[in-house]
Design a protein around this motif. Structure first.
Motif, short mmCIF file in Angstrom:
data_model
loop_
_atom_site.label_atom_id
_atom_site.label_comp_id
_atom_site.label_asym_id
_atom_site.label_seq_id
_atom_site.Cartn_x
_atom_site.Cartn_y
_atom_site.Cartn_z
N HIS A 81 29.63 41.85 33.74
CA HIS A 81 28.92 41.15 34.86
C HIS A 81 29.86 40.81 36.15
CE1 HIS A 81 25.90 39.85 32.17
NE2 HIS A 81 26.59 39.03 31.52
N ILE A 82 31.07 40.84 36.02
CA ILE A 82 32.21 40.71 36.98
C ILE A 82 31.93 41.83 38.05
CG2 ILE A 82 34.70 40.93 37.85
CD1 ILE A 82 33.84 38.33 37.10
N ALA A 83 31.85 43.11 37.53
CA ALA A 83 31.73 44.31 37.95
C ALA A 83 30.46 44.29 38.98
CB ALA A 83 31.93 45.56 37.28
N HIS A 84 29.45 43.89 38.39
CA HIS A 84 28.13 43.56 39.16
C HIS A 84 28.38 42.69 40.41
CE1 HIS A 84 23.60 43.78 38.54
NE2 HIS A 84 23.80 43.22 39.71
N ALA A 85 29.08 41.55 40.09
CA ALA A 85 29.16 40.41 40.98
C ALA A 85 29.92 40.80 42.15
CB ALA A 85 29.76 39.23 40.38
N LEU A 86 30.99 41.59 41.97
CA LEU A 86 31.63 42.29 43.00
C LEU A 86 30.98 43.18 43.91
CD1 LEU A 86 35.32 42.51 40.90
CD2 LEU A 86 34.78 40.92 42.72
N VAL A 88 27.92 43.01 44.31
CA VAL A 88 27.18 42.33 45.61
C VAL A 88 28.07 41.79 46.53
CG1 VAL A 88 25.54 40.33 45.62
CG2 VAL A 88 25.30 41.94 43.58
N LEU A 89 29.14 41.19 46.11
CA LEU A 89 29.71 40.50 47.27
C LEU A 89 30.47 41.61 48.13
CD1 LEU A 89 31.93 37.91 44.82
CD2 LEU A 89 30.22 37.45 46.69
N ASP A 90 30.84 42.84 47.62
CA ASP A 90 31.40 43.74 48.63
C ASP A 90 30.06 44.23 49.35
OD1 ASP A 90 33.00 46.34 49.44
OD2 ASP A 90 31.26 47.38 48.37
N ALA A 91 28.80 44.45 48.99
CA ALA A 91 27.62 44.94 49.81
C ALA A 91 27.60 43.87 51.07
CB ALA A 91 26.71 45.19 48.95
N ILE A 92 27.85 42.65 50.71
CA ILE A 92 27.64 41.61 51.94
C ILE A 92 28.75 41.30 52.59
CG2 ILE A 92 25.58 40.72 50.59
CD1 ILE A 92 27.04 38.52 49.83
N GLY A 93 29.94 41.95 52.47
CA GLY A 93 30.98 41.58 52.91
C GLY A 93 31.85 40.17 52.68
N ARG A 94 31.54 39.65 51.28
CA ARG A 94 32.06 38.40 51.03
C ARG A 94 33.18 38.72 49.75
NH1 ARG A 94 28.56 34.25 52.74
NH2 ARG A 94 28.14 34.78 54.88
N CYS A 95 33.58 39.61 49.58
CA CYS A 95 34.39 39.94 48.44
C CYS A 95 36.13 39.66 48.97
CB CYS A 95 34.49 41.60 47.88
SG CYS A 95 35.16 41.94 46.33
N GLY A 96 36.15 38.27 48.91
CA GLY A 96 37.68 37.77 48.95
C GLY A 96 37.58 36.43 49.26
N VAL A 100 37.18 35.00 45.05
CA VAL A 100 37.78 36.11 44.01
C VAL A 100 39.06 35.81 43.51
CG1 VAL A 100 38.76 38.51 44.53
CG2 VAL A 100 36.62 37.95 45.78
N GLU A 101 39.49 34.64 44.04
CA GLU A 101 40.71 34.34 43.28
C GLU A 101 40.50 33.71 42.09
OE1 GLU A 101 44.64 33.01 42.42
OE2 GLU A 101 43.92 34.41 44.26
N ARG A 102 39.32 33.01 41.82
CA ARG A 102 38.65 32.66 40.67
C ARG A 102 38.31 33.80 39.64
NH1 ARG A 102 35.99 28.78 44.27
NH2 ARG A 102 33.92 30.36 44.22
N VAL A 103 37.68 34.92 40.24
CA VAL A 103 37.38 35.79 39.48
C VAL A 103 38.68 36.35 39.00
CG1 VAL A 103 36.76 38.27 39.72
CG2 VAL A 103 35.27 36.39 40.53
N CYS A 104 39.73 36.75 39.79
CA CYS A 104 40.98 37.27 39.10
C CYS A 104 41.69 36.51 38.19
CB CYS A 104 42.05 37.55 40.23
SG CYS A 104 41.54 38.78 41.26
N ARG A 105 41.44 35.18 37.97
CA ARG A 105 42.10 34.39 37.13
C ARG A 105 41.21 34.45 35.71
NH1 ARG A 105 42.62 30.04 41.11
NH2 ARG A 105 40.39 29.07 40.49
N TYR A 106 40.03 34.60 35.99
CA TYR A 106 39.12 34.99 34.77
C TYR A 106 39.47 36.45 34.18
CZ TYR A 106 35.32 36.93 31.84
OH TYR A 106 34.74 37.73 31.09
N LEU A 107 39.70 37.35 35.11
CA LEU A 107 40.09 38.75 34.73
C LEU A 107 41.52 38.71 33.66
CD1 LEU A 107 39.14 40.85 37.89
CD2 LEU A 107 37.84 40.48 35.58
#
Length: 314
Positions: A81-86, A88-96, A100-107
């Motif tokens: 799911h994370i890969a999918h979300a990233l 999406v965020l990359d496609a709209i220029g919001r991957c940061g 993304v800090e929260r995503v990295c804590r989850y990872l």
């Protein structure tokens, strides 16, 4: 109904146009997220609207769940799911930023001893999942899950402690890849296309491309698909084509194929659009909802690939 004599508005595109047909399919079948993604990519929609739809899938642990990746049902966060979300965020220029800090804590919390990601975390047990995605108690590190995530984070110049060991894992996995299958190779390409060490990435991609051709992992002639074996465990007819590996001309995988091979691949992709305006899914269908939700995803991806190669303007 009586004829009014009123002609359609000149701005209404003919129904034969691929983009118009795909738009009708998306409005008819897609989730809100894919509706807003389509609008963003092709109808001048806003990134805020896409991000608002994506937030509905976000969990308190920083991950994403709720069948964002349609083959994993249930509310729990998962690396896929994370890969999918990233994406999406990359496609709209919001991957940061903080998201993304929260995503990295989850990872970090779900990584294996190697610092990489399993395809499926055991928390998925008890919820419906595709039968070709096994849930085990101590899952191994997978390039399939780790490569795209690491690649997207590097692409967006995200720096987090989690990335160091995960990047090392990806290099080791890619550079020792011997016998593989298309989805794993696509994950390797997602990593290599954005890895910071470009000369190392080019060398690894060159070796990987030779392996793809030697093992006939890409169907180079869509008119002779019987000449290309389908990978073990894949659905009948689940072939992969040059455009699946090189989603844009900028990909390192583009050098693996001649101009003629890529042209045939793109012709085949364009011809796959179905009567309802959508593109088919090629992987194994195991339940109605994942199949229905998967088709708008591959439809948007097909349109973006065709546009990247200049096949239409939209």
């Amino acid at each position: 109904m009586a004829e009014t004599g009123v002609s359609p508005l000149p701005s209404t595109p003919p129904a034969r146009f691929p983009l118009f047909r795909a738009e009708q399919f998306v409005w008819l079948t897609a989730r809100v997220l894919e509706q807003r993604l389509f609008t963003y990519h092709f109808l001048h929609g806003t990134p805020d609207a896409v991000e608002a739809a994506l937030d509905a899938y976000r969990n308190e642990d920083g991950g994403y769940g709720h069948a964002l990746e349609p083959d994993l049902r249930g509310p729990v966060s998962q690396p896929l799911h994370i890969a999918h979300a990233l994406r999406v965020l990359d496609a709209i220029g919001r991957c940061g930023g903080q998201r993304v800090e929260r995503v990295c804590r989850y990872l970090t919390s779900v990584s294996t001893a190697e610092g990489a990601l399993p395809a499926i975390h055991p928390s998925q047990r008890g919820y419906p999942v595709a039968p070709f995605v096994p849930v085990v108690d101590d899952p191994p590190s997978e390039l399939l899950a780790t490569g795209p995530v690491v690649g997207l984070l590097h692409r967006n110049e995200v720096w987090h402690a989690w990335l160091f060991r995960a990047t090392d894992f990806c290099w080791q996995a890619v550079e020792t890849l011997d016998k593989s299958h298309p989805y794993e190779v696509e994950a390797a390409v997602a990593f290599l296309d954005s890895a910071p060490d470009r000369s190392r990435a080019e060398a690894a991609a060159d070796r990987l491309g030779r392996m793809v051709r030697e093992q006939r992992l890409a169907a180079l002639d869509p008119d002779r698909l019987d000449a290309y074996p389908v990978a073990s465990g894949y659905a009948p007819g689940e072939h992969h084509f040059p455009h699946d590996f090189a989603r844009s001309p900028d990909s390192l995988a583009r050098a693996w194929f001649t101009d003629d091979e890529m042209a045939r691949s793109l012709d085949h992709l364009a011809a796959e659009q179905q009567e309802d305006g959508g593109w088919p899914i090629r992987w194994r269908q195991w339940a109605p909802a994942p199949a229905l939700e998967g088709r708008p995803l591959v439809t948007i991806e097909a349109l973006r690939t065709l546009r990247a190669y200049g096949r239409f303007v939209g």
